[in-house]
Design an enzyme around this catalytic site. Sequence first.
Site, short mmCIF file in Angstrom:
data_model
loop_
_atom_site.label_atom_id
_atom_site.label_comp_id
_atom_site.label_asym_id
_atom_site.label_seq_id
_atom_site.Cartn_x
_atom_site.Cartn_y
_atom_site.Cartn_z
N GLY A 1 0.81 -1.22 0.00
CA GLY A 1 0.00 0.00 0.00
C GLY A 1 0.84 1.26 0.00
N GLY B 1 1.39 5.91 4.22
CA GLY B 1 0.34 6.63 4.95
C GLY B 1 -1.01 5.98 4.92
CE LYS C 1 2.78 0.35 3.57
NZ LYS C 1 2.25 1.69 3.22
CG HIS D 1 -1.63 29.40 -15.84
ND1 HIS D 1 -0.63 28.84 -16.60
CD2 HIS D 1 -2.05 28.40 -15.01
CE1 HIS D 1 -0.45 27.58 -16.24
NE2 HIS D 1 -1.31 27.28 -15.27
CD GLU D 2 -4.11 29.00 -11.72
OE1 GLU D 2 -4.90 28.05 -11.83
OE2 GLU D 2 -2.87 28.83 -11.60
CG HIS E 1 -5.74 25.47 -15.38
ND1 HIS E 1 -5.29 24.42 -16.11
CD2 HIS E 1 -4.65 26.00 -14.78
CE1 HIS E 1 -3.97 24.31 -15.96
NE2 HIS E 1 -3.55 25.27 -15.16
P1 ADP Z 1 2.05 3.44 6.52
O1 ADP Z 1 2.77 2.55 7.45
O2 ADP Z 1 1.14 2.73 5.59
O3 ADP Z 1 2.94 4.40 5.80
P2 ADP Z 1 1.04 4.48 8.94
O4 ADP Z 1 0.45 3.29 9.55
O5 ADP Z 1 2.40 4.88 9.44
O6 ADP Z 1 1.09 4.37 7.38
O7 ADP Z 1 0.03 5.70 9.11
C1 ADP Z 1 0.43 6.96 9.56
C2 ADP Z 1 -0.65 7.59 10.40
O8 ADP Z 1 -1.80 7.87 9.61
C3 ADP Z 1 -1.15 6.69 11.50
O9 ADP Z 1 -0.34 6.80 12.62
C4 ADP Z 1 -2.54 7.22 11.72
O10 ADP Z 1 -2.51 8.37 12.54
C5 ADP Z 1 -2.98 7.64 10.36
N1 ADP Z 1 -3.76 6.59 9.69
C6 ADP Z 1 -3.44 5.96 8.55
N2 ADP Z 1 -4.38 5.07 8.21
C7 ADP Z 1 -5.32 5.11 9.18
C8 ADP Z 1 -6.52 4.40 9.42
N3 ADP Z 1 -6.98 3.48 8.57
N4 ADP Z 1 -7.23 4.72 10.52
C9 ADP Z 1 -6.78 5.65 11.39
N5 ADP Z 1 -5.66 6.34 11.22
C10 ADP Z 1 -4.91 6.09 10.13
ZN ZN Z 2 -1.67 25.48 -14.24
#
Ligand code: ADP
Ligand code: ZN
Length: 596
Positions: free
Chosen positions: A206, A209, A212, A427-428, A431
């Site tokens: 994945g 963020g 995982k 420009h904007e 768009h």
């Molecule tokens: P990855 O390991 O996929 O890069 P993380 O697990 O480190 O992502 O996620 C970073 C932060 O984002 C978590 O600590 C949490 O605060 C938030 N977050 C991400 N996904 C979720 C989720 N499904 N539910 C709640 N918080 C989430």
């Molecule tokens: Zn532009």
Amino acid sequence: MNKKKDNKSKDKKIWISLISLIVLLAVLIGVTVFLMNDKEKKDENTLAYTDLIKELSYGNIEKVEMTVGSTTIKVKQKNGEEEKTAIVPNTESFIGLVQEKVAEGNQIELIQKPRSVFAQIPAFIISFLPTLIMLALFVMIFKMQGLGEKGKVYDDTERKTKIKFDDVAGLDEEKEELVEIVEFLKKPEKFTKMGAKIPKGVLLYGKPGTGKTLIAKAIAGEADVPFISMSGSEFIEMFAGLGASRVRKLFEKARKLAPCIVFIDEIDAIGSRRSSNSGAETENNQTLNQLLVEMDGFSSEETIIVLAATNRPEMLDKALLRPGRFDRQITIPTPDLKGRLEILKIHAKDKRVADDVNLESIAEDTAGFTGAELANILNEAAIIATKNKHEDIENSDIEEAVKKVTVGIEKRTRVYSEKDKKLTAYHEAGHAVVSRYLPTQTNVKEVSIIPRGVTGGYTMYKSDEDKYYISKTEMQEKLIALLGGRAAEKLVLDDISTGASNDIEVATKIARDMVTKYGMSENLGPIDFQGKEPYEIQMFGENIGDKIGQEVKTLIDTAYHDAQTLLKEHRDKLDSIAETLLQKEKINEEDFKKFF
Ligand code: ADP
Ligand code: ZN
Ligand code: MG
């Protein structure tokens, strides 16, 4: 309980290292000062050998101090206040000379000292001493780092996590799949009695963020087992073999703590395909091999479950995916509308959010955002609300935070010339007008020429409802909308600027994907060319690379042409929107609609 003990002995080690470091530093400074002083004295207070002989024959020497094995001597002249140094070519014959003088009746004190410690060390070593000490220092620092890192792996405070599945929003199906792992960890006997093999490894795929790490911790939290983690990039070392030994240590610890979870983040850093033979690659192979050995090594009774995360599954060595290794793979998707709402709700819980804040509409506006980005938005909103001296976080604070996260901070103070302003306005407006006439494109939400982040202005669109597929027409129209900015510059000012660089970058990527990934080119057909080496695509025809390039270019050229045509046709709208932007700097959704 042994938590404290471990921490204490770790602290002690660090202290010892620190003290040794300070002592070493002191010695280094001391030696340097000593050597420098010595040298200075020599310069001021030396007596040439010929002068020494003269002084000796005049009876002017009072004291001679020699060290065995050294040709540097110290002498004191009768009228002189300080001792001087001199270098004698041959110590024995010099002693003979002195003894002769003494026999003549001169009063000379001759002192012969045993070899000094320093004199025993060859001169070149002395000159290398500072370097040696520096080297020693480096080694020390490395060792200390090692200590720190070991601390991280073994840090007991990190072992148990309180995170539960409830802290992970959305991802219901993924959680369902992982509940089984939790059961395995809790009651392994139940499964082994039945003859079931406990899985050893689970790969989480994945984007960064997407949660995982969070879900891996939640598994450990649910099963109430220790969580030991390390990141793949930490295994990559400049010293060969260290990566492999770290893997070994990691699993040694895991065996002691079993049942437990070992989490390897960024596993692609060690587990990428073993292709070339470059130095780094070989080191990675050692690390990867060690990981495979460890995973094959532990028996299913040991109940260690290895979770690994990556955002680049295509990079992984196939050996990792064989049965008995990471034979389960779970994709962690970016959240859909419902998921985003749930994530926002979870992260709003510990914040002072006003009652009238509409999280639903924020979830709607944030298609494609990851959990981490959504958490970040609420955090930014809290900061903005504080700055604005609001009682609670208001809708406007969150909207501002969304913009800050997507296009950067508003920079009202940035001064820019009338000419730049006009260029940005057109420009904007370009768009915005173009996308208004493209059926597949979403509505304009806001057009602005207030600089934000690195951009001069921006056009925000209403976000799409979550979609699984995007049609070819939609992609073509997206290209037209992207190039609308550049087209307006060209049409109105007959000049073009660097302001379109990001649009061009995005457009090129989309066009390339259309041809090489989605098979949308009539001439090339539905073939996957993406990321292939020239020799791999050669089988589809000669000069196939040129043909791909040609197709991409045609898509871009056509889109640019279409954008210009649209703007010529609706020049009046373009002008009036640009004018309004120059006056008001911003146009919102409602006002924008009024132009049409
Ligand atoms: P990855 O390991 O996929 O890069 P993380 O697990 O480190 O992502 O996620 C970073 C932060 O984002 C978590 O600590 C949490 O605060 C938030 N977050 C991400 N996904 C979720 C989720 N499904 N539910 C709640 N918080 C989430
Ligand atoms: Zn532009
Ligand atoms: Mg992570």
